[in-house]
Design a protein around this motif. Structure first.
Motif, short mmCIF file in Angstrom:
data_model
loop_
_atom_site.label_atom_id
_atom_site.label_comp_id
_atom_site.label_asym_id
_atom_site.label_seq_id
_atom_site.Cartn_x
_atom_site.Cartn_y
_atom_site.Cartn_z
N ASP A 15 0.84 -1.20 0.00
CA ASP A 15 0.00 0.00 0.00
C ASP A 15 0.87 1.25 0.00
N PRO A 16 0.82 2.07 -1.04
CA PRO A 16 1.67 3.27 -1.09
C PRO A 16 1.38 4.26 0.03
N TYR A 17 0.11 4.32 0.48
CA TYR A 17 -0.22 5.25 1.56
C TYR A 17 0.45 4.84 2.88
N SER A 18 0.65 3.55 3.08
CA SER A 18 1.37 3.09 4.27
C SER A 18 2.82 3.59 4.24
N TYR A 19 3.43 3.53 3.08
CA TYR A 19 4.82 3.99 2.93
C TYR A 19 4.92 5.49 3.25
N LEU A 20 4.00 6.28 2.72
CA LEU A 20 4.03 7.72 2.98
C LEU A 20 3.71 8.02 4.45
N LEU A 21 2.80 7.25 5.03
CA LEU A 21 2.45 7.46 6.43
C LEU A 21 3.67 7.27 7.33
N LEU A 22 4.45 6.22 7.09
CA LEU A 22 5.63 5.98 7.91
C LEU A 22 6.63 7.14 7.80
N GLN A 23 6.79 7.67 6.58
CA GLN A 23 7.70 8.80 6.41
C GLN A 23 7.17 10.03 7.16
N ALA A 24 5.86 10.24 7.10
CA ALA A 24 5.27 11.37 7.81
C ALA A 24 5.45 11.23 9.31
N LEU A 25 5.38 9.99 9.81
CA LEU A 25 5.49 9.76 11.25
C LEU A 25 6.88 10.09 11.79
N VAL A 26 7.90 10.03 10.94
CA VAL A 26 9.24 10.41 11.39
C VAL A 26 9.25 11.88 11.81
N GLU A 27 8.71 12.75 10.93
CA GLU A 27 8.61 14.17 11.26
C GLU A 27 7.63 14.40 12.41
N PHE A 28 6.53 13.69 12.35
CA PHE A 28 5.47 13.85 13.34
C PHE A 28 5.99 13.55 14.75
N ASP A 66 -1.66 8.92 -7.01
CA ASP A 66 -1.94 9.86 -5.93
C ASP A 66 -0.75 9.94 -4.97
N ALA A 67 -0.14 8.81 -4.69
CA ALA A 67 1.02 8.79 -3.80
C ALA A 67 2.20 9.55 -4.41
N CYS A 68 2.36 9.45 -5.72
CA CYS A 68 3.41 10.23 -6.40
C CYS A 68 3.19 11.72 -6.17
N TYR A 69 1.94 12.13 -6.30
CA TYR A 69 1.59 13.54 -6.09
C TYR A 69 1.86 13.95 -4.64
N GLN A 383 -12.58 14.64 -2.56
CA GLN A 383 -12.81 16.06 -2.33
C GLN A 383 -11.53 16.78 -1.90
N ASP A 384 -10.60 16.07 -1.29
CA ASP A 384 -9.36 16.71 -0.85
C ASP A 384 -8.29 16.72 -1.94
N ARG A 385 -8.65 16.33 -3.16
CA ARG A 385 -7.71 16.44 -4.27
C ARG A 385 -8.10 17.55 -5.25
N LEU A 386 -9.10 18.32 -4.90
CA LEU A 386 -9.46 19.46 -5.74
C LEU A 386 -8.30 20.46 -5.81
N VAL A 387 -7.40 20.39 -4.83
CA VAL A 387 -6.23 21.26 -4.84
C VAL A 387 -5.35 20.98 -6.05
N ARG A 388 -5.32 19.75 -6.54
CA ARG A 388 -4.57 19.44 -7.77
C ARG A 388 -5.18 20.14 -8.97
N ILE A 389 -6.50 20.19 -9.00
CA ILE A 389 -7.19 20.91 -10.07
C ILE A 389 -6.88 22.40 -9.97
N GLU A 390 -6.90 22.92 -8.75
CA GLU A 390 -6.59 24.34 -8.56
C GLU A 390 -5.19 24.67 -9.10
N ASP A 391 -4.23 23.78 -8.84
CA ASP A 391 -2.88 23.99 -9.36
C ASP A 391 -2.88 24.11 -10.88
#
Length: 403
Positions: A15-28, A66-69, A383-391
């Motif tokens: 799961d790519p979101y698990s990989y990103l979560l672990l990286q976020a937890l280092v800073e967190f 999405d994980a790439c983004y 709904q939380d990816r509308l920011v990509r459209i805004e970009d």
């Protein structure tokens, strides 16, 4: 004695979101737990409840993109191409996660090796390999018992947080709980609503329409519609809404734990966005049919967006029973439409054809769920990816202003 803060993190090696979560937890962890005593417990899982993932192949493809983004937005490591791993390599990595026990550093090292290294994982010392299936089954069961259905999740004091996206809610909770004098780190999904000066009218001529794929029964669609209207009005882009049937009315089941999580998640997202939500009257069945039957009438009046916004607010924030004629009448009038004209079309079945076509169009974009957004070559789910459209819109505005 200060009570420690216990965090349970459910991780899936594929799961790519698990990989990103672990990286976020280092800073967190570094940011908050010089102030707070904590303990992290990691639970490797491979839960794939087919009812929770009705379009698993599409979900996986979107998850990687999405994980790439997200990795680029947050400055995390992530491969440009999805690694092709054998079943044996997957099992070795899963076993290595159990061997890592509750070490964030060790778990993250396994994920980095799996996602970004070409060399095979060393399976020689993995003494838990023979017990792997049973241990995964135990963790999957524990995840379900806790009330969830997938990896990439953090559980803390009765509340779930998915991936990087929802950690900002946990940050605010901890800051408020302990009165910490720190700033939240992980909140980069908000719309910017940047000003683009006095040339708005000329710039708008060069902007493409924003398309929203929407279900009147979807709580996230309610948030997506509210935000899409704001984006449309702020940047002057034309908003096109394409309703589709809810999943349940397409013979796709939604597990109760998923529905419960979505309701609670929508409430906290709505609060963060300043959008009303919570007094819900489920329109499933007749309420959905009423909504879509009158959509063509609203389109002919040039008030289709106002109509859907009124309907969505009525069933998500005011508890209006849209299955009743009195409820639909109230909604029609809220949208500034004529009830006497509208009610003659309540039995129309024409909408079934365009709802089917809208769904087929959504699948053709490589998406399946709502809300989804499309702007030129950019298509996103959530709904939380509308920011990509805004970009993308801001890039178009920049180009238009330069010419």
């Amino acid at each position: 004695m200060k009570r420690e803060h216990r965090f349970e993190i459910f991780i899936d090696i594929q799961d790519p979101y698990s990989y990103l979560l672990l990286q976020a937890l280092v800073e967190f962890r570094a940011h908050y737990f010089s102030h707070l005593k904590s303990v992290f417990h990691f639970y490797p899982v491979n839960s794939r409840d087919i009812e929770a993932f009705p379009e698993l192949a599409l979900w996986k493809a979107n998850a990687f993109d999405d994980a790439c983004y997200l990795a680029e937005r947050y400055g995390f490591d992530f491969p440009a191409n999805e690694p092709m791993r054998s079943d044996g390599e997957v099992r070795c990595a899963q076993a290595a996660l159990f061997k890592a026990e509750n070490s964030l550093t060790a778990c993250l090292a396994v994920f980095r090796h799996f996602w970004q290294e070409e060399a095979e994982l060393d399976s020689v010392s993995l003494d838990c390999y023979s017990q792997l299936d049973e241990r995964l089954k135990t963790n999957n069961h524990y995840l379900n018992r806790r009330g969830h259905y997938m990896g990439g999740m953090l559980y803390y004091a009765g509340e779930w947080y998915w991936g990087v996206d929802r950690l900002a809610h946990l940050e605010r909770r901890l800051i408020e709980l302990k009165g910490l004098n720190v700033q939240a780190l992980l909140d980069k999904s908000g719309l910017a609503f940047k000003d683009f000066k006095e040339r708005k009218a000329k710039v708008c001529e060069h902007l493409s329409p924003l398309t929203l794929y929407f279900s009147i029964r979807s709580p996230y669609s309610h948030l997506g519609l509210e935000q899409a209207v704001r984006v449309s009005e702020h940047y002057g882009v034309n908003l096109v809404v394409k309703p589709v049937l809810p999943m349940v009315m397409r013979c796709l089941s939604v597990p109760s734990k998923k529905k419960l999580y979505i309701f609670h998640d929508t409430k906290r997202e709505a609060m963060k966005l300043g959008i009303r939500y919570g007094f819900v009257a489920d329109p499933l069945g007749k309420g959905v049919e009423h909504c879509y039957a009158l959509f063509d009438y609203a389109c002919r009046q040039g008030r289709e967006v106002e109509y859907l916004l009124a309907y969505s607010r009525a069933v998500n924030t005011q508890g209006v029973n849209s299955k009743s004629l009195s409820g639909v009448k109230k909604i029609v009038q809220m949208a500034g439409l004529d009830w006497q004209e509208a009610k003659t079309e309540l039995n129309s079945e024409v909408w079934r054809d365009w709802a089917k076509l809208n769904l087929e169009e959504l699948y053709a974009l490589g998406l399946w769920g709502v809300p989804s957004f499309s702007y030129k070559e950019c298509q996103v789910w959530g709904q939380d990816r509308l920011v990509r459209i805004e970009d993308e819109i801001l890039e178009d505005i920049k180009r238009a202003e330069q010419t």
